[in-house]
Scaffold this motif. Sequence first.
Motif, PDB file in Angstrom:
ATOM      1  N   GLY A  72       0.798  -1.038   0.266  1.00 20.06           N
ATOM      2  CA  GLY A  72      -0.022  -0.400  -0.197  1.00 20.06           C
ATOM      3  C   GLY A  72       0.846   1.496  -0.128  1.00 20.06           C
ATOM      4  O   GLY A  72       1.840   0.944   0.519  1.00 20.06           O
ATOM      5  N   LYS A  73       0.344   2.536  -0.616  1.00 19.85           N
ATOM      6  CA  LYS A  73       0.842   3.386  -0.823  1.00 19.85           C
ATOM      7  C   LYS A  73      -0.189   4.570  -0.100  1.00 19.85           C
ATOM      8  O   LYS A  73      -1.361   4.433  -0.634  1.00 19.85           O
ATOM      9  N   LEU A  74       0.191   5.677   1.220  1.00 20.56           N
ATOM     10  CA  LEU A  74      -0.134   7.030   1.338  1.00 20.56           C
ATOM     11  C   LEU A  74       0.115   7.905   1.968  1.00 20.56           C
ATOM     12  O   LEU A  74       1.166   7.165   2.135  1.00 20.56           O
ATOM     13  N   ASN A  75       0.102   8.701   1.721  1.00 21.12           N
ATOM     14  CA  ASN A  75       0.179   9.973   3.068  1.00 21.12           C
ATOM     15  C   ASN A  75      -0.267  10.262   4.077  1.00 21.12           C
ATOM     16  O   ASN A  75      -2.064  10.675   4.079  1.00 21.12           O
ATOM     17  N   VAL A  76      -0.027  10.193   5.152  1.00 24.11           N
ATOM     18  CA  VAL A  76      -0.559  10.235   6.624  1.00 24.11           C
ATOM     19  C   VAL A  76      -1.251  11.845   6.937  1.00 24.11           C
ATOM     20  O   VAL A  76      -2.347  12.257   7.455  1.00 24.11           O
ATOM     21  N   ALA A  77      -0.315  13.189   6.340  1.00 21.69           N
ATOM     22  CA  ALA A  77      -0.885  14.733   6.601  1.00 21.69           C
ATOM     23  C   ALA A  77      -2.443  14.420   5.110  1.00 21.69           C
ATOM     24  O   ALA A  77      -3.349  15.157   5.737  1.00 21.69           O
ATOM     25  N   TYR A  78      -2.318  13.539   4.069  1.00 24.64           N
ATOM     26  CA  TYR A  78      -3.219  13.304   3.446  1.00 24.64           C
ATOM     27  C   TYR A  78      -4.758  13.453   3.932  1.00 24.64           C
ATOM     28  O   TYR A  78      -5.462  13.616   4.106  1.00 24.64           O
ATOM     29  N   ASN A  79      -4.368  12.140   4.751  1.00 23.16           N
ATOM     30  CA  ASN A  79      -5.864  11.087   5.488  1.00 23.16           C
ATOM     31  C   ASN A  79      -5.819  12.504   6.694  1.00 23.16           C
ATOM     32  O   ASN A  79      -6.795  12.280   6.838  1.00 23.16           O
ATOM     33  N   CYS A  80      -5.524  12.837   6.555  1.00 24.44           N
ATOM     34  CA  CYS A  80      -5.650  14.083   8.648  1.00 24.44           C
ATOM     35  C   CYS A  80      -6.048  15.529   8.082  1.00 24.44           C
ATOM     36  O   CYS A  80      -6.966  15.595   8.741  1.00 24.44           O
ATOM     37  N   VAL A  81      -6.153  15.407   6.870  1.00 24.92           N
ATOM     38  CA  VAL A  81      -5.899  16.384   6.301  1.00 24.92           C
ATOM     39  C   VAL A  81      -6.904  16.950   5.183  1.00 24.92           C
ATOM     40  O   VAL A  81      -8.112  17.504   4.819  1.00 24.92           O
ATOM     41  N   ASP A  82      -5.632  17.257   4.159  1.00 22.52           N
ATOM     42  CA  ASP A  82      -6.554  16.902   3.003  1.00 22.52           C
ATOM     43  C   ASP A  82      -8.146  16.408   2.790  1.00 22.52           C
ATOM     44  O   ASP A  82      -8.729  16.657   1.792  1.00 22.52           O
ATOM     45  N   PRO A 317      -6.929  11.347  16.150  1.00 20.62           N
ATOM     46  CA  PRO A 317      -8.861  12.779  15.971  1.00 20.62           C
ATOM     47  C   PRO A 317      -8.725  12.836  14.477  1.00 20.62           C
ATOM     48  O   PRO A 317      -9.227  13.328  13.910  1.00 20.62           O
ATOM     49  N   LEU A 318      -7.294  13.699  13.993  1.00 19.27           N
ATOM     50  CA  LEU A 318      -7.278  14.036  12.776  1.00 19.27           C
ATOM     51  C   LEU A 318      -7.288  13.571  11.906  1.00 19.27           C
ATOM     52  O   LEU A 318      -8.492  13.011  11.041  1.00 19.27           O
ATOM     53  N   CYS A 319      -7.337  11.787  11.400  1.00 12.16           N
ATOM     54  CA  CYS A 319      -7.963  11.108  10.215  1.00 12.16           C
ATOM     55  C   CYS A 319      -8.741  10.890  10.608  1.00 12.16           C
ATOM     56  O   CYS A 319      -9.484  10.187   9.797  1.00 12.16           O
ATOM     57  N   ASN A 320      -9.293  11.106  11.701  1.00 17.60           N
ATOM     58  CA  ASN A 320     -10.976  10.658  12.047  1.00 17.60           C
ATOM     59  C   ASN A 320     -12.033  11.366  11.382  1.00 17.60           C
ATOM     60  O   ASN A 320     -13.292  11.988  11.791  1.00 17.60           O
ATOM     61  N   GLY A 321     -11.240  13.023  11.615  1.00 19.81           N
ATOM     62  CA  GLY A 321     -12.448  14.395  11.350  1.00 19.81           C
ATOM     63  C   GLY A 321     -12.845  14.923  12.535  1.00 19.81           C
ATOM     64  O   GLY A 321     -13.648  15.534  12.431  1.00 19.81           O
ATOM     65  N   ALA A 322     -11.998  15.329  13.263  1.00 17.97           N
ATOM     66  CA  ALA A 322     -12.514  15.658  15.305  1.00 17.97           C
ATOM     67  C   ALA A 322     -12.291  16.661  15.058  1.00 17.97           C
ATOM     68  O   ALA A 322     -11.220  17.515  14.396  1.00 17.97           O
ATOM     69  N   THR A 323     -13.425  17.004  15.905  1.00 16.03           N
ATOM     70  CA  THR A 323     -13.355  18.189  15.909  1.00 16.03           C
ATOM     71  C   THR A 323     -12.097  18.387  17.966  1.00 16.03           C
ATOM     72  O   THR A 323     -12.946  17.550  18.401  1.00 16.03           O
ATOM     73  N   SER A 324     -11.337  18.726  17.370  1.00 16.41           N
ATOM     74  CA  SER A 324     -10.307  18.885  19.020  1.00 16.41           C
ATOM     75  C   SER A 324      -9.696  20.178  19.948  1.00 16.41           C
ATOM     76  O   SER A 324     -10.109  21.433  19.487  1.00 16.41           O
ATOM     77  N   VAL A 325     -10.291  20.353  21.165  1.00 14.44           N
ATOM     78  CA  VAL A 325      -9.745  21.175  21.707  1.00 14.44           C
ATOM     79  C   VAL A 325      -8.177  20.809  22.589  1.00 14.44           C
ATOM     80  O   VAL A 325      -8.165  19.752  22.569  1.00 14.44           O
ATOM     81  N   MET A 326      -7.534  21.637  21.546  1.00 12.35           N
ATOM     82  CA  MET A 326      -6.163  22.061  22.401  1.00 12.35           C
ATOM     83  C   MET A 326      -5.796  22.877  23.476  1.00 12.35           C
ATOM     84  O   MET A 326      -6.461  23.937  23.474  1.00 12.35           O
ATOM     85  N   TYR A 327      -5.298  23.146  24.902  1.00 13.58           N
ATOM     86  CA  TYR A 327      -5.161  23.479  25.340  1.00 13.58           C
ATOM     87  C   TYR A 327      -3.101  24.073  25.999  1.00 13.58           C
ATOM     88  O   TYR A 327      -2.294  22.236  26.295  1.00 13.58           O
ATOM     89  N   GLU A 328      -3.252  24.991  25.844  1.00 16.20           N
ATOM     90  CA  GLU A 328      -1.250  25.284  26.187  1.00 16.20           C
ATOM     91  C   GLU A 328      -0.360  24.754  27.157  1.00 16.20           C
ATOM     92  O   GLU A 328       0.064  24.671  27.749  1.00 16.20           O
ATOM     93  N   GLY A 329      -1.856  25.243  28.832  1.00 11.37           N
ATOM     94  CA  GLY A 329      -1.110  25.415  30.017  1.00 11.37           C
ATOM     95  C   GLY A 329      -1.240  23.999  31.189  1.00 11.37           C
ATOM     96  O   GLY A 329      -1.517  23.443  30.633  1.00 11.37           O
TER      97      GLY A 329
END
Length: 648
Positions: A72-82, A317-329
């Motif tokens: 198989g051939k694929l790209n992780v960024a394509y699957n997570c974003v594009d 999560p990005l591969c699954n098209g999720a909406t996530s919260v990300m916190y810095e602190g």
Amino acid sequence: MPDQAIDTLLSEERRYPPSPAFAAQANAQPEIYDLSFEEFWEQEGRERVTWFEPFTELYRWERPYAQWYLGGKLNVAYNCVDRHVEAGNGDRVAFHWEGEPADDRRTLTYADLQAEVVRCANALKELGVGKGTAVGIYMGMVPEAPIAMLACARLGAPHTVVFGGFSADSLSDRLNDMGCTVLITQDEAWRRGAPVPLKRTADEALALSPGVTKTLVLRRTGNDVPMTEGRDHWWHETGSEADCPCEPMDAEDLLYLLYTSGTTAKPKGIAHTTAGYLVGAASTHHYIFDLKPETDVYWCAADVGWVTGHSYIVYGPLCNGATSVMYEGTPDYPDKDRWWEIAERYGATILYTAPTAIRAHMKWGPEHAAKHDLASLRLLGSVGEPINPEAWVWYHEHIGGERCPIVDTWWQTETGMILITPLPGITTTKPGSATRPFPGVDAAIFNEQGEEVGPGGGGYLVLRKPWPAMLRGIYGDDARYKETYWSKYDDVYFAGDGARIDADGDYWLLGRVDDVMNVSGHRISTIEVESALVDHHDVAEAAVAARADALTGQAIVAFVTLKGGVDGSVEKLEELRSHVAAKIGPIAKPANIVFAPELPKTRSGKIMRRLLRDIAENKPLGDTTTLADPSVVDELRLRGADEAAKDD
């Protein structure tokens, strides 16, 4: 491990069956367990990701190495974003980002994320990065951290993310071991209102890393930092091209290394490849967190510098098209209700965090969560170490409102994905038990002789078949890989954790093998004694270690923080020893109890049990650079010495 002292966890009688309403809509249905090993992973490989060229062979198992989705051939960024943008979901939020300073917030849609990943990938190309170029990432919890990871994946450049709390020596060790030529970092990060000098630390590391010739530097705080002409490049001044095609990658091409620390040896570069890792992370995320991408707001409260952040903030999560919260602190800056304020603001529906964080909130009290409307939450998760039953129940009652299933998950940096876990909607959960292996995972518990134990038995957790996201070795050290994971038993993966299996077939993780103490011939789990201590109404947090004892072989030393900042006393010490004896048995009574206002924790919130063992044994301390507050160790040393003097 037949000893009565370990049986207290298995006597847990509370049961939490799934509600009929949750079960009816759950992603995982009971028939998922009817699929064979091959059927399950074939199905997930076909459905969970998009292939440029489909795989022709499911897996190949040449012990101790596995390959998955061959051909198989694929790209992780394509699957997570594009692919999400191409499917018309570009307007869906990918990240709600909350900075530590008040009102410092950003929202990135999948279309925004795509544009930022392309820009960063082009900036890296300008610095000479291409397929196979090793890139280091040393950043805080800012959106640009996952953007940098995805930009590397887009180009086919393997990355290693180094946690922003690590020292210059730790960073240089990792950069040199992987052979990195480019480092991505930032000027500074924010932590508890103060800037963390990431760029200055990176400069110290680069003085020891001659192979790194280029850096890409994000401006976060805006404070002045030294920039070396010709080497250092500002993120915002590069990457002007508007397009950057995704590099087709072979299923077994290296995606990233993530280093795990050893107590004496150099850090181990755990190698994860492309297809199997992505399928494993996305599949587990889909079923275990019951993700509904159209409606859920998912929050994994980890750091991208650890494997939890890789698998369950970024790639799964990005591969699954999720909406996530990300916190810095941190959870308590500027106030102890910061997490719950964030959860309320974004309407978080799923929360995944560590037992240490849960116990910290227990210590601070439920009134902080009670200030906020957490009715949006529908599922809770636990990760990082075994959770004691009382923390589980507190989480269920005060955060989940007694309505949210809890998925208590077991896995490792090496496994890449969750391996033992409840499936919400199917599993009747028990406080403290990770329950069953995930579908397509062949786990077992072996005794010392390598024989599988039955219900009621205990021993060592092993894995008898490969799984897609498993490590592909220790980078550059085949002998160490075989010695560490494959030498205890023939042809099975040794996880290094103790476990028991109860009469229902559910697994109870007991922590690392070196966290199982031997007291007068009785094997006693540190997590069990910790659970007994935290069960006492005055105890906020406890950690247990062993010290050598001429009479009993090992003696139990407990480090205890009391609720409300109360100091310990001789009376309280005896009360707690009696409490442990009542919960487990006299053999489990701590020989020493050290009362302390704080326990030593990493910046990601994990208790540094290795340091506690060293303090208990009065040994020289190892690396303390990852501690959130190194002064805690000195305080514990003094208190431990005082307790020892009293005993003498």
